[in-house]
Motif scaffolding. Sequence first.
Motif, PDB file in Angstrom:
ATOM      1  N   ASN A  73       0.959  -1.276  -0.039  1.00 59.26           N
ATOM      2  CA  ASN A  73      -0.025  -0.026   0.151  1.00 59.26           C
ATOM      3  C   ASN A  73       0.839   1.351   0.046  1.00 59.26           C
ATOM      4  OD1 ASN A  73      -2.680   1.459   0.374  1.00 59.26           O
ATOM      5  ND2 ASN A  73      -1.918   1.880   2.328  1.00 59.26           N
ATOM      6  N   THR A  74       2.021   1.254   0.710  1.00 59.70           N
ATOM      7  CA  THR A  74       3.021   2.327   0.667  1.00 59.70           C
ATOM      8  C   THR A  74       4.386   1.628   0.977  1.00 59.70           C
ATOM      9  OG1 THR A  74       1.066   3.590   1.964  1.00 59.70           O
ATOM     10  CG2 THR A  74       3.105   4.641   1.774  1.00 59.70           C
ATOM     11  N   PRO A  75       4.981   1.408  -0.139  1.00 58.35           N
ATOM     12  CA  PRO A  75       6.359   0.874   0.164  1.00 58.35           C
ATOM     13  C   PRO A  75       7.221   1.897   0.609  1.00 58.35           C
ATOM     14  CG  PRO A  75       5.374   0.506  -2.050  1.00 58.35           C
ATOM     15  CD  PRO A  75       4.267   1.427  -1.444  1.00 58.35           C
ATOM     16  N   CYS A  76       8.316   1.430   1.499  1.00 59.60           N
ATOM     17  CA  CYS A  76       9.352   2.463   1.852  1.00 59.60           C
ATOM     18  C   CYS A  76      10.274   2.627   0.977  1.00 59.60           C
ATOM     19  CB  CYS A  76      10.078   1.869   3.211  1.00 59.60           C
ATOM     20  SG  CYS A  76      10.615   0.080   2.949  1.00 59.60           S
ATOM     21  N   SER A  77      10.431   1.668  -0.196  1.00 59.78           N
ATOM     22  CA  SER A  77      11.633   2.053  -1.046  1.00 59.78           C
ATOM     23  C   SER A  77      11.039   1.131  -2.422  1.00 59.78           C
ATOM     24  CB  SER A  77      12.835   1.485  -0.790  1.00 59.78           C
ATOM     25  OG  SER A  77      12.669   0.077  -0.462  1.00 59.78           O
ATOM     26  N   MET A  78      11.672   1.396  -3.581  1.00 57.28           N
ATOM     27  CA  MET A  78      11.169   0.840  -4.828  1.00 57.28           C
ATOM     28  C   MET A  78      12.564   0.211  -5.436  1.00 57.28           C
ATOM     29  SD  MET A  78       7.858   0.833  -5.290  1.00 57.28           S
ATOM     30  CE  MET A  78       7.265   0.791  -6.965  1.00 57.28           C
ATOM     31  N   ARG A  79      12.720  -1.074  -5.632  1.00 57.83           N
ATOM     32  CA  ARG A  79      14.045  -1.619  -6.126  1.00 57.83           C
ATOM     33  C   ARG A  79      14.139  -1.668  -7.432  1.00 57.83           C
ATOM     34  NH1 ARG A  79      14.379  -7.104  -4.134  1.00 57.83           N
ATOM     35  NH2 ARG A  79      12.082  -7.318  -4.417  1.00 57.83           N
ATOM     36  N   MET A  80      13.187  -1.119  -8.623  1.00 54.74           N
ATOM     37  CA  MET A  80      13.385  -1.073  -9.729  1.00 54.74           C
ATOM     38  C   MET A  80      13.057   0.332 -10.276  1.00 54.74           C
ATOM     39  SD  MET A  80      11.833  -4.427 -11.231  1.00 54.74           S
ATOM     40  CE  MET A  80      12.309  -4.353 -12.811  1.00 54.74           C
ATOM     41  N   PRO A  81      13.619   0.639 -11.422  1.00 55.48           N
ATOM     42  CA  PRO A  81      13.312   2.116 -11.868  1.00 55.48           C
ATOM     43  C   PRO A  81      11.963   2.087 -12.332  1.00 55.48           C
ATOM     44  CG  PRO A  81      15.334   1.054 -13.076  1.00 55.48           C
ATOM     45  CD  PRO A  81      14.565   0.088 -12.342  1.00 55.48           C
ATOM     46  N   PRO A  82      11.507   3.448 -12.229  1.00 52.02           N
ATOM     47  CA  PRO A  82       9.901   3.926 -12.858  1.00 52.02           C
ATOM     48  C   PRO A  82       9.641   3.307 -14.172  1.00 52.02           C
ATOM     49  CG  PRO A  82      11.019   5.693 -11.797  1.00 52.02           C
ATOM     50  CD  PRO A  82      12.033   4.677 -12.019  1.00 52.02           C
ATOM     51  N   PRO A  83       8.595   2.740 -14.545  1.00 57.71           N
ATOM     52  CA  PRO A  83       8.342   2.252 -15.907  1.00 57.71           C
ATOM     53  C   PRO A  83       8.246   3.265 -16.701  1.00 57.71           C
ATOM     54  CG  PRO A  83       6.271   2.249 -14.594  1.00 57.71           C
ATOM     55  CD  PRO A  83       7.305   2.530 -13.533  1.00 57.71           C
ATOM     56  N   THR A  84       8.733   3.098 -17.983  1.00 56.10           N
ATOM     57  CA  THR A  84       8.989   4.029 -19.049  1.00 56.10           C
ATOM     58  C   THR A  84       7.502   3.490 -20.161  1.00 56.10           C
ATOM     59  OG1 THR A  84      10.643   3.068 -20.176  1.00 56.10           O
ATOM     60  CG2 THR A  84      11.218   4.605 -18.788  1.00 56.10           C
ATOM     61  N   THR A  85       7.299   2.373 -20.146  1.00 58.23           N
ATOM     62  CA  THR A  85       6.374   2.084 -21.061  1.00 58.23           C
ATOM     63  C   THR A  85       5.089   1.334 -20.082  1.00 58.23           C
ATOM     64  OG1 THR A  85       7.143  -0.076 -21.419  1.00 58.23           O
ATOM     65  CG2 THR A  85       7.870   1.667 -23.047  1.00 58.23           C
ATOM     66  N   LYS A  86       4.118   1.324 -20.854  1.00 51.57           N
ATOM     67  CA  LYS A  86       2.782   0.762 -20.021  1.00 51.57           C
ATOM     68  C   LYS A  86       2.634  -0.966 -20.485  1.00 51.57           C
ATOM     69  CE  LYS A  86       0.484   5.010 -20.481  1.00 51.57           C
ATOM     70  NZ  LYS A  86      -1.083   6.087 -20.906  1.00 51.57           N
ATOM     71  N   GLU A  87       3.041  -1.227 -21.646  1.00 50.13           N
ATOM     72  CA  GLU A  87       2.497  -2.572 -22.102  1.00 50.13           C
ATOM     73  C   GLU A  87       3.491  -3.644 -21.369  1.00 50.13           C
ATOM     74  OE1 GLU A  87       3.138   0.059 -24.001  1.00 50.13           O
ATOM     75  OE2 GLU A  87       1.083   0.597 -24.624  1.00 50.13           O
ATOM     76  N   ASP A  88       4.493  -3.395 -21.082  1.00 55.40           N
ATOM     77  CA  ASP A  88       5.741  -4.249 -20.594  1.00 55.40           C
ATOM     78  C   ASP A  88       5.418  -4.541 -18.934  1.00 55.40           C
ATOM     79  OD1 ASP A  88       6.867  -4.105 -22.980  1.00 55.40           O
ATOM     80  OD2 ASP A  88       8.254  -2.775 -22.572  1.00 55.40           O
ATOM     81  N   VAL A  89       4.625  -3.804 -18.397  1.00 53.35           N
ATOM     82  CA  VAL A  89       4.480  -4.191 -16.959  1.00 53.35           C
ATOM     83  C   VAL A  89       3.828  -5.562 -16.648  1.00 53.35           C
ATOM     84  CG1 VAL A  89       3.813  -3.229 -14.711  1.00 53.35           C
ATOM     85  CG2 VAL A  89       4.461  -1.632 -16.470  1.00 53.35           C
ATOM     86  N   THR A  90       4.488  -6.213 -16.035  1.00 58.68           N
ATOM     87  CA  THR A  90       3.888  -7.812 -15.625  1.00 58.68           C
ATOM     88  C   THR A  90       4.050  -7.515 -14.211  1.00 58.68           C
ATOM     89  OG1 THR A  90       6.153  -8.558 -15.461  1.00 58.68           O
ATOM     90  CG2 THR A  90       5.057  -8.512 -17.597  1.00 58.68           C
ATOM     91  N   MET A  91       3.226  -8.842 -13.505  1.00 53.47           N
ATOM     92  CA  MET A  91       3.244  -9.075 -12.243  1.00 53.47           C
ATOM     93  C   MET A  91       4.964  -9.175 -11.621  1.00 53.47           C
ATOM     94  SD  MET A  91       1.779  -9.228  -9.472  1.00 53.47           S
ATOM     95  CE  MET A  91      -0.044  -9.191  -9.798  1.00 53.47           C
ATOM     96  N   ALA A  92       5.739  -9.739 -12.457  1.00 53.49           N
ATOM     97  CA  ALA A  92       6.972  -9.794 -12.218  1.00 53.49           C
ATOM     98  C   ALA A  92       7.759  -8.354 -11.781  1.00 53.49           C
ATOM     99  CB  ALA A  92       7.951 -10.504 -13.099  1.00 53.49           C
ATOM    100  N   THR A  93       7.106  -7.499 -12.668  1.00 55.28           N
ATOM    101  CA  THR A  93       7.531  -5.910 -12.772  1.00 55.28           C
ATOM    102  C   THR A  93       7.171  -5.502 -11.258  1.00 55.28           C
ATOM    103  OG1 THR A  93       7.594  -5.886 -15.040  1.00 55.28           O
ATOM    104  CG2 THR A  93       7.988  -3.744 -13.601  1.00 55.28           C
ATOM    105  N   VAL A  94       5.916  -5.780 -11.120  1.00 56.17           N
ATOM    106  CA  VAL A  94       5.410  -4.999  -9.797  1.00 56.17           C
ATOM    107  C   VAL A  94       5.984  -5.823  -8.567  1.00 56.17           C
ATOM    108  CG1 VAL A  94       3.355  -5.100  -8.280  1.00 56.17           C
ATOM    109  CG2 VAL A  94       3.260  -4.800 -10.804  1.00 56.17           C
ATOM    110  N   MET A  95       6.194  -7.046  -8.520  1.00 58.28           N
ATOM    111  CA  MET A  95       6.699  -7.759  -7.415  1.00 58.28           C
ATOM    112  C   MET A  95       8.389  -7.378  -6.997  1.00 58.28           C
ATOM    113  SD  MET A  95       4.296  -8.812  -5.674  1.00 58.28           S
ATOM    114  CE  MET A  95       5.294  -9.964  -4.738  1.00 58.28           C
TER     115      MET A  95
END
Length: 361
Positions: A254-276
């Motif tokens: 709900n409110t992560p203290c950090s994000m371990r990957m860069p912000p997405p630059t495209t919409k179509e390539d986002v998968t559940m693996a990207t989110v996790m």
Amino acid sequence: MLKMEPNGKLLPMVIQIQPPNPSSPTPPLFLPSDPPLAWLLAKTWVRSSDFQLHELQYHVLNNHLLAEVITVATMRCLPGLHPLFKLLIPHTRYTMEINTRARSSLISDGGIFDKTGSTGGRALVQLLRRATAQLTYRSLCPPDDLADRGLLGIPSALYAHDALRLWEIIARYVEGIVHLFYHGDDVMRGDPELAWCREITEVGLCQAQDQGFPVSFQSRAQLCHFLTMCIFTCTAQHGAINQGQYDWYAWVPNTPCSMRMPPPTTKEDVTMATVMGSLPDVQQSCVQMAITWLLSRPHADMVPLGHHKEEYFSGPEPKAVLRQFQMDLDKLEREIVVRNEQLDLPYEYLKPSRIENSITS
């Protein structure tokens, strides 16, 4: 960008995660109509950013460090028999102690924020410097701040409703005490001890006159407004900022203290693996849950707003003002209880019985 629904709820309608940069492609705008995981990840980035601002700008700086400035100036500049010392000192209990702990373990080099937060290390200092430059007197006074942010009259803005009521109640209490000891503006202007105000603005806040903070008072009304800000900051505002940490941050996505990957630059390539893969790892998540529980839990010796046991004023008149303050708070408590019975998600953080009389955690 948010929109207000007919039922009064504020909902996101478009998100831009990164600002435009002439040397980079135009960043995408994420919309509710985008692929669900792309929209979910964009909202998660907003919430993670909100974590950094909430903890560092609004919690550490606007509450803890500002309360420390008020506490130190009060102890340095006002003698123990001064009425303003007696008015303010109950709202400084344990503030220096908890801030010392924060400096040694929470926001220190190698501390908890360094190990878990996206803005740990040098970014923490940079964020606090920028936030300090943006801090204004108006932003600490709910009637001005809420008007400036366009949050007056929004049915779902429950903080705004309760904060304004508390501001009014505290202001009446402060006015009652001030008028007992300063029978006119000229009497107040003749009090040399009110250099206390200059200590806060010029020393504690590093020459903050240009940000609206006063260095003197020309009327009792100006003094009362400033004192109301001091007490509101050390009590109600901290209650609103501090109490909900575990409620909203224990579910880490709900409110992560950090994000371990860069912000997405495209919409179509986002998968559940990207989110996790973007969310904090297990260790960071456990620390986030533990520290927010520790910080937001009530203390065994918690003193509710206006109910300190020490009697700093000895005369019957100031004691009567304090009793009226307590009665006003009890009335607001009953109003909030009735209001919350009609809500699917009650807003409890500004119930007077849950607001501590000073910053202790």
